[in-house]
Design a protein around this motif. Structure first.
Motif, short mmCIF file in Angstrom:
data_model
loop_
_atom_site.label_atom_id
_atom_site.label_comp_id
_atom_site.label_asym_id
_atom_site.label_seq_id
_atom_site.Cartn_x
_atom_site.Cartn_y
_atom_site.Cartn_z
N LEU A 202 0.83 -1.21 0.00
CA LEU A 202 0.00 0.00 0.00
C LEU A 202 0.86 1.26 0.00
O LEU A 202 0.50 2.26 -0.63
N ALA A 203 1.99 1.22 0.71
CA ALA A 203 2.88 2.39 0.74
C ALA A 203 3.45 2.67 -0.65
O ALA A 203 3.49 3.82 -1.10
N THR A 204 3.87 1.61 -1.35
CA THR A 204 4.38 1.81 -2.70
C THR A 204 3.28 2.29 -3.64
O THR A 204 3.52 3.16 -4.50
N LEU A 205 2.09 1.77 -3.47
CA LEU A 205 0.97 2.23 -4.28
C LEU A 205 0.73 3.72 -4.06
O LEU A 205 0.48 4.47 -5.01
N GLN A 206 0.82 4.17 -2.80
CA GLN A 206 0.64 5.59 -2.51
C GLN A 206 1.75 6.43 -3.13
O GLN A 206 1.49 7.52 -3.66
N LEU A 207 2.97 5.94 -3.10
CA LEU A 207 4.07 6.66 -3.73
C LEU A 207 3.84 6.79 -5.24
O LEU A 207 4.09 7.85 -5.83
N ALA A 264 10.65 2.32 -3.42
CA ALA A 264 9.76 1.21 -3.80
C ALA A 264 10.52 -0.11 -3.83
O ALA A 264 10.01 -1.15 -3.38
N GLU A 265 11.74 -0.10 -4.34
CA GLU A 265 12.53 -1.32 -4.39
C GLU A 265 12.92 -1.81 -2.99
O GLU A 265 12.98 -3.02 -2.75
N GLU A 283 3.95 -10.03 -6.65
CA GLU A 283 4.01 -9.71 -8.08
C GLU A 283 3.38 -8.34 -8.37
O GLU A 283 3.86 -7.59 -9.23
N PHE A 284 2.30 -8.05 -7.67
CA PHE A 284 1.66 -6.74 -7.82
C PHE A 284 2.64 -5.63 -7.43
O PHE A 284 2.79 -4.63 -8.14
N HIS A 285 3.34 -5.84 -6.31
CA HIS A 285 4.30 -4.83 -5.89
C HIS A 285 5.45 -4.73 -6.88
O HIS A 285 5.90 -3.63 -7.22
N MET A 288 4.62 -2.51 -9.76
CA MET A 288 4.66 -1.08 -9.45
C MET A 288 6.09 -0.56 -9.40
O MET A 288 6.41 0.51 -9.95
N ALA A 289 6.98 -1.30 -8.73
CA ALA A 289 8.36 -0.87 -8.63
C ALA A 289 9.02 -0.81 -10.01
O ALA A 289 9.80 0.12 -10.30
N GLU A 290 8.70 -1.78 -10.85
CA GLU A 290 9.27 -1.77 -12.20
C GLU A 290 8.75 -0.61 -13.03
O GLU A 290 9.50 -0.03 -13.83
#
Length: 329
Positions: A202-207, A264-265, A283-285, A288-290
């Motif tokens: 969720l934190a990465t999604l917010q970023l 994110a990574e 995989e979802f995360h 996003m990072a990619e």
């Protein structure tokens, strides 16, 4: 269909279609115009219609966790439908709190009652799976407290791109389905670790969302974690609001997007170290990072193209490179 990192829905495409169809049938049965309003909101959130990714974790988390625990698909579907209702409820509530949704007085009178009705539909789905005495309702109270604190802090202090718990806080109720499935499986001791895994995603999604929305958020930059990061790299003391040119300078000259991708990574490395993390969430995360790293690569390519094309003056102009200018640098 096999799921890939570029397609987080993948094998769940038909299942999501079934969940949304069931939700639409129930929403259209609401009285009067409320059913039409609700169905319209649902269509805007349907990834099969708008190809959106931001809400996929709400829909797919029950399947990701359920798959790892061996929970029947039909049970996961009930939670996914409940999550759809909860998500629409919070969308309405967030717009009401922000006050910038452009609602007319008539729309407000319709949407706020609809939000409460959606909240009731969420409860009904979950109560059909877990009785009132289940410990999951204590978990819901805890997640709602996290959400309330995050909403209050958003107005009180600047968003911190490194604070995972706060970044994830506004979506904390999403975690209920994962905790509920662990309770059902007789593994409540794993809830804390699962919470950590979902928080990281969720934190990465917010970023990612904050990077996508940074231009829209320039008027109120304190709620945007990417703008906080950019202002730090510019050496801003926060006394002056950033403008588009200064943030572009942070992106193209100070490596703001590269730093965001690194955050994110780092979340991804922590996520991969958690045995409780379901395959789908990881995989979802990763997707996003990619995407953030790919965006950073496009920035580097643009800088190289300008430099190798002997267009240094154009590059400096686009970055606001005149150091004699005032404002944030």
């Amino acid at each position: 269909m096999e799921k890939t990192m570029d397609d987080p829905i993948g094998e769940y495409t038909e299942e999501l279609a079934s969940a949304f169809a069931a939700a639409e049938t129930e929403l259209r049965a609401l009285p009067g115009e409320m059913g039409e309003w609700a169905a319209g909101l649902l269509r805007k959130s349907d990834p099969a219609v708008n190809d959106g990714r931001a809400n996929l974790i709400s829909y797919l988390l029950p399947y990701w966790v359920g798959e790892a625990l061996g929970v029947p698909t039909g049970f996961c579907r009930e939670l996914a439908i409940g999550n759809v209702y909860a998500m629409l409820h919070f969308f309405i509530l967030d717009d009401a709190i922000d006050g910038d949704a452009g609602w007319t007085a008539a729309q407000r009178r319709r949407l706020l009652p609809l939000g409460q009705r959606l909240h009731g539909l969420f409860y009904r789905r979950y109560l059909g799976c877990f009785p009132a005495e289940s410990p999951i309702w204590d978990r819901l109270d805890a997640y709602m407290q996290m959400w309330a604190e995050a909403m209050a802090e958003e107005a009180a202090s600047r968003a911190d791109p490194r604070d995972v718990r706060r970044l994830a806080g506004k979506a904390a109720p999403v975690k209920l389905c994962a905790a509920a499935l662990l309770v059902r499986a007789g593994k409540p001791e794993r809830i804390a670790a699962m919470d950590e895994a979902v928080d990281l995603a969720l934190a990465t999604l917010q970023l990612c969302d904050d990077y996508a929305d940074w231009r829209d958020d320039l008027a109120e930059p304190d709620g945007n974690a990417f703008l906080t990061l950019a202002r730090e790299l510019l050496g801003s003391d926060g006394s002056q609001a950033p403008d588009e040119r200064s943030i572009r300078r942070a992106i193209y000259h100070r490596g703001a997007l590269a730093r965001l991708a690194e955050l994110a990574e780092e979340h991804g490395r922590r996520l991969a170290s958690l045995p409780e993390c379901p395959r789908g969430l990881l995989e979802f995360h990763r997707s996003m990072a990619e995407e953030l790293r790919a965006a950073e690569g496009r920035v580097r390519d643009e800088v190289d193209r300008l430099l190798h094309g002997d267009r240094l003056s154009d590059l400096l102009s686009s970055l606001g490179g005149d150091r004699r200018r005032g404002g944030e640098r």
